[in-house]
Design an enzyme around this catalytic site. Sequence first.
Site, short mmCIF file in Angstrom:
data_model
loop_
_atom_site.label_atom_id
_atom_site.label_comp_id
_atom_site.label_asym_id
_atom_site.label_seq_id
_atom_site.Cartn_x
_atom_site.Cartn_y
_atom_site.Cartn_z
N ASP A 82 0.86 -1.19 0.00
CA ASP A 82 0.00 0.00 0.00
C ASP A 82 0.90 1.25 0.00
O ASP A 82 2.12 1.14 0.21
CB ASP A 82 -0.88 -0.09 1.27
N GLY A 209 -9.83 4.70 1.56
CA GLY A 209 -10.62 5.22 2.68
C GLY A 209 -11.93 4.50 2.87
O GLY A 209 -12.97 5.12 3.12
P1 13P Z 1 -9.19 3.20 5.73
O1 13P Z 1 -8.12 3.16 6.75
O2 13P Z 1 -10.06 4.41 5.83
O3 13P Z 1 -9.98 1.93 5.68
O4 13P Z 1 -8.47 3.35 4.31
C1 13P Z 1 -7.67 2.33 3.86
C2 13P Z 1 -6.89 2.72 2.67
O5 13P Z 1 -7.36 3.42 1.79
C3 13P Z 1 -5.53 2.21 2.59
O6 13P Z 1 -4.82 2.70 1.51
#
Ligand code: 13P
Length: 284
Positions: A82, A209
């Site tokens: 990520d 998100g």
């Molecule tokens: P959240 O933490 O809001 O679930 O978002 C995760 C995300 O977009 C990781 O890149």
Amino acid sequence: MPLENMTTMLAKARAAGYAVGAFNILDYNSTKAVIEAAENVRSPVIIQTSAKTVVFWGCPAIIGWVRELARSSKVPIALHLDHCRDLGLIAECIEAGWTSVMIDASSKTFEENLALSRQVVEMARPKDVTVEAELGAIVGVEDDIHVREQDAHLAEPEQAIRFCKEVQPDCFAPAIGTAHGVYKGEPRIAYNRLEDIARRTTIPIALHGGTGLADDVFKKCIALGCAKVNISTQLKYAFIDGFVAYHNSHNAEYNPLKVIEAQFNALKADIIEKIGLFRCAGKA
Ligand code: 13P
């Protein structure tokens, strides 16, 4: 099955109007919960690691858990890094066996973001590793990346299309008004921008998100072209609350494996619910 990259799973999702869940793991237990959840509902799945989690455990440990758990699994599984700003860490993950990586150069100027994202595509493609790239800046805290409200900005459709054409990422993450972390108030999603961007590119779009979004927001974004949905914060809550709740209701019992099992069940239940919501169950 061996791990795969995100190409096939996201292309199928984008074409058929569902989304693959990308779940941020924290350790072996949470990795196992993601894979078992996906197995139980026959869904492809993306195991997502934040850069901080990779640095905490090291690549060899994580790739070891994921490969071992995936070996006996029958569903397609990708291992994706990520938001990462560090090209050295991206190279390390590619070398170690991650099948997908995200370059987050969204804090840079548009031209710098283009150049860095392209550089990562050039590093990854010869190894058959897929690349996600971001445009605009998503508000909130993800890992060590803090984007203040005043610094957040949405992806601009003309730039987004130029970015997709020039970078050719395998997955595109435009900022469309969602936030990392817990929402303070109702998010204002720029559906028009999402629709405009999705209409002009076939590249699968990632929705960041995911924690705290209403069910109909997910449904609408997926219908408009989001083929990957990221969930992280919700799993951090399940990880800790699942553990604490068990201990609070059995506070004389010091049996760690029972606590770990309760945590696993809390994580797995949340993941199964999200896979169903994204209409990905049965798609493996
Ligand atoms: P959240 O933490 O809001 O679930 O978002 C995760 C995300 O977009 C990781 O890149």
